[in-house]
Motif scaffolding. Structure first.
Motif, mmCIF file in Angstrom:
data_model
loop_
_atom_site.group_PDB
_atom_site.id
_atom_site.type_symbol
_atom_site.label_atom_id
_atom_site.label_comp_id
_atom_site.label_asym_id
_atom_site.label_seq_id
_atom_site.Cartn_x
_atom_site.Cartn_y
_atom_site.Cartn_z
ATOM 1 N N ILE A 126 0.808 -1.221 0.000
ATOM 2 C CA ILE A 126 0.000 0.000 0.000
ATOM 3 C C ILE A 126 0.843 1.274 0.000
ATOM 4 C CG2 ILE A 126 -1.963 -1.154 1.087
ATOM 5 C CD1 ILE A 126 -1.250 0.246 3.700
ATOM 6 N N PHE A 127 2.141 1.156 0.267
ATOM 7 C CA PHE A 127 3.019 2.321 0.280
ATOM 8 C C PHE A 127 3.642 2.599 -1.094
ATOM 9 C CE2 PHE A 127 2.811 0.669 4.566
ATOM 10 C CZ PHE A 127 2.531 1.813 5.297
ATOM 11 N N LEU A 128 3.456 1.682 -2.040
ATOM 12 C CA LEU A 128 4.083 1.839 -3.351
ATOM 13 C C LEU A 128 3.639 3.082 -4.131
ATOM 14 C CD1 LEU A 128 4.316 -1.865 -4.527
ATOM 15 C CD2 LEU A 128 6.221 -0.324 -3.988
ATOM 16 N N PRO A 129 2.363 3.473 -4.111
ATOM 17 C CA PRO A 129 2.002 4.698 -4.852
ATOM 18 C C PRO A 129 2.799 5.919 -4.374
ATOM 19 C CG PRO A 129 0.032 3.437 -4.394
ATOM 20 C CD PRO A 129 1.160 2.773 -3.625
ATOM 21 N N GLU A 130 2.965 6.080 -3.068
ATOM 22 C CA GLU A 130 3.764 7.185 -2.529
ATOM 23 C C GLU A 130 5.223 7.043 -2.952
ATOM 24 O OE1 GLU A 130 5.625 10.199 -0.225
ATOM 25 O OE2 GLU A 130 3.572 10.015 -0.926
ATOM 26 N N TYR A 131 5.737 5.840 -2.879
ATOM 27 C CA TYR A 131 7.127 5.584 -3.246
ATOM 28 C C TYR A 131 7.370 5.934 -4.722
ATOM 29 C CZ TYR A 131 11.644 3.187 -3.188
ATOM 30 O OH TYR A 131 12.989 2.901 -3.261
ATOM 31 N N ARG A 132 6.480 5.476 -5.578
ATOM 32 C CA ARG A 132 6.609 5.764 -7.015
ATOM 33 C C ARG A 132 6.487 7.259 -7.301
ATOM 34 N NH1 ARG A 132 2.509 1.263 -7.625
ATOM 35 N NH2 ARG A 132 3.737 -0.599 -8.097
ATOM 36 N N ALA A 133 5.526 7.905 -6.639
ATOM 37 C CA ALA A 133 5.264 9.327 -6.896
ATOM 38 C C ALA A 133 6.464 10.206 -6.568
ATOM 39 C CB ALA A 133 4.045 9.789 -6.092
ATOM 40 N N HIS A 134 7.289 9.783 -5.639
ATOM 41 C CA HIS A 134 8.457 10.575 -5.237
ATOM 42 C C HIS A 134 9.764 9.857 -5.528
ATOM 43 C CE1 HIS A 134 5.130 12.419 -2.993
ATOM 44 N NE2 HIS A 134 5.748 13.510 -3.390
ATOM 45 N N SER A 135 9.735 8.998 -6.553
ATOM 46 C CA SER A 135 10.942 8.276 -6.951
ATOM 47 C C SER A 135 11.936 9.226 -7.608
ATOM 48 C CB SER A 135 10.597 7.156 -7.933
ATOM 49 O OG SER A 135 11.788 6.599 -8.458
ATOM 50 N N LEU A 136 13.165 9.077 -7.239
ATOM 51 C CA LEU A 136 14.249 9.882 -7.802
ATOM 52 C C LEU A 136 14.693 9.344 -9.160
ATOM 53 C CD1 LEU A 136 16.328 12.159 -7.077
ATOM 54 C CD2 LEU A 136 17.763 10.347 -6.146
ATOM 55 N N ILE A 137 14.382 8.080 -9.456
ATOM 56 C CA ILE A 137 14.989 7.444 -10.624
ATOM 57 C C ILE A 137 14.040 7.129 -11.773
ATOM 58 C CG2 ILE A 137 16.808 6.459 -9.193
ATOM 59 C CD1 ILE A 137 15.389 3.723 -9.585
ATOM 60 N N LEU A 138 12.736 7.062 -11.528
ATOM 61 C CA LEU A 138 11.833 6.665 -12.610
ATOM 62 C C LEU A 138 11.923 7.625 -13.792
ATOM 63 C CD1 LEU A 138 8.656 5.376 -10.733
ATOM 64 C CD2 LEU A 138 10.516 4.068 -11.786
ATOM 65 N N GLY A 139 12.053 7.038 -14.973
ATOM 66 C CA GLY A 139 12.183 7.819 -16.196
ATOM 67 C C GLY A 139 13.599 8.275 -16.484
ATOM 68 N N ARG A 140 14.533 7.896 -15.643
ATOM 69 C CA ARG A 140 15.927 8.338 -15.800
ATOM 70 C C ARG A 140 16.836 7.177 -16.194
ATOM 71 N NH1 ARG A 140 16.084 13.460 -14.153
ATOM 72 N NH2 ARG A 140 14.677 14.153 -12.510
ATOM 73 N N SER A 141 17.927 7.523 -16.832
ATOM 74 C CA SER A 141 18.960 6.557 -17.155
ATOM 75 C C SER A 141 19.709 6.196 -15.878
ATOM 76 C CB SER A 141 19.921 7.164 -18.183
ATOM 77 O OG SER A 141 20.959 6.264 -18.463
ATOM 78 N N VAL A 142 19.819 4.881 -15.612
ATOM 79 C CA VAL A 142 20.459 4.416 -14.387
ATOM 80 C C VAL A 142 21.460 3.305 -14.696
ATOM 81 C CG1 VAL A 142 18.460 4.977 -12.940
ATOM 82 C CG2 VAL A 142 18.671 2.674 -13.902
ATOM 83 N N SER A 143 22.385 3.118 -13.779
ATOM 84 C CA SER A 143 23.264 1.951 -13.781
ATOM 85 C C SER A 143 22.970 1.196 -12.499
ATOM 86 C CB SER A 143 24.733 2.365 -13.822
ATOM 87 O OG SER A 143 25.025 2.981 -15.048
ATOM 88 N N LEU A 144 22.797 -0.098 -12.626
ATOM 89 C CA LEU A 144 22.440 -0.958 -11.507
ATOM 90 C C LEU A 144 23.544 -1.990 -11.325
ATOM 91 C CD1 LEU A 144 20.023 -1.760 -9.568
ATOM 92 C CD2 LEU A 144 19.348 -3.340 -11.369
ATOM 93 N N GLN A 145 24.087 -2.063 -10.119
ATOM 94 C CA GLN A 145 25.153 -3.010 -9.803
ATOM 95 C C GLN A 145 24.530 -4.233 -9.143
ATOM 96 O OE1 GLN A 145 28.470 -2.170 -10.482
ATOM 97 N NE2 GLN A 145 28.997 -4.296 -10.056
ATOM 98 N N ILE A 146 24.759 -5.401 -9.732
ATOM 99 C CA ILE A 146 24.280 -6.661 -9.177
ATOM 100 C C ILE A 146 25.492 -7.579 -9.080
ATOM 101 C CG2 ILE A 146 22.676 -8.584 -9.447
ATOM 102 C CD1 ILE A 146 21.275 -6.535 -11.496
ATOM 103 N N GLY A 147 26.038 -7.699 -7.883
ATOM 104 C CA GLY A 147 27.276 -8.452 -7.716
ATOM 105 C C GLY A 147 28.380 -7.759 -8.494
ATOM 106 N N GLN A 148 29.014 -8.482 -9.385
ATOM 107 C CA GLN A 148 30.093 -7.925 -10.200
ATOM 108 C C GLN A 148 29.594 -7.399 -11.549
ATOM 109 O OE1 GLN A 148 33.199 -7.563 -8.972
ATOM 110 N NE2 GLN A 148 32.313 -8.374 -7.090
#
Length: 186
Positions: A126-148
């Protein structure tokens, strides 16, 4: 600070727990710092502008013999009024309000009370709508580190399980339940 909750199981995806705790922490901090506009960097950080002010870690402890969850540990680190940071961190982190005077015991008590009160609701998302609404990264180019491995693309969504959905340069959508967003192109 660390909140330990014994004898608890979490029926949902881990991403729901971490995103839910992040929203709870931001809600409490807004009561103490109403002028500050906090945003979320998936999955466990709160930012003020483009600088980190809160980090959250959530872990389930298990009983190896019974192979069942036995407790929940939630770590919350907050830069409240810090004014000075080491040179290599100055551009990346800040205090929420370096000029403020904060009753840290009252803040800790309110955080503990809110997290424990909201805990049964985290697995429902139930907290996801608030989380999405104030996301810093949605719609942006990102790099995600998963292990190496590093994966880059455009952050498209945070799904109903709290997972990050990223569009790869080839157009394919990939969903991640863990990893660290190491770069956000603002």
């Amino acid at each position: 600070m660390t909140i330990g909750v014994p004898n608890v199981t979490f029926p949902g995806q881990p991403g729901l727990l971490t995103t839910g705790v992040a929203v709870t922490v931001a809600t409490v901090l807004k009561r103490f710092f109403p002028a500050q506009r906090l945003s979320y960097k998936w999955v466990n950080d709160l930012y003020l502008g483009h600088q980190k002010v809160v980090g959250i870690l959530t872990e389930m402890q298990t009983d190896l013999e019974a192979t069942s969850q036995t407790s929940l540990v939630i770590g919350i680190g907050i830069n409240l009024t810090t004014k000075e940071f080491p040179a290599d961190l100055k551009e990346k982190v800040t205090g929420i309000d370096p000029a403020a005077t904060v009753d840290r015991n009252r803040l800790a008590a309110e955080l503990i009370e809110a997290v424990l009160s909201d805990l049964p609701d985290y697995s429902q998302g139930i907290f996801l709508p608030e989380y999405r609404a104030h996301s810093l990264i949605l719609g942006r180019s990102v790099s995600l580190q998963i292990g190496q491995t590093t994966f880059s693309g455009i952050a498209q969504n945070i799904d109903d399980q709290g997972q990050l959905v990223v569009r790869a340069p080839n157009g394919q959508l990939r969903t991640f339940s863990s990893g660290e967003v190491t770069k956000v192109n603002f």
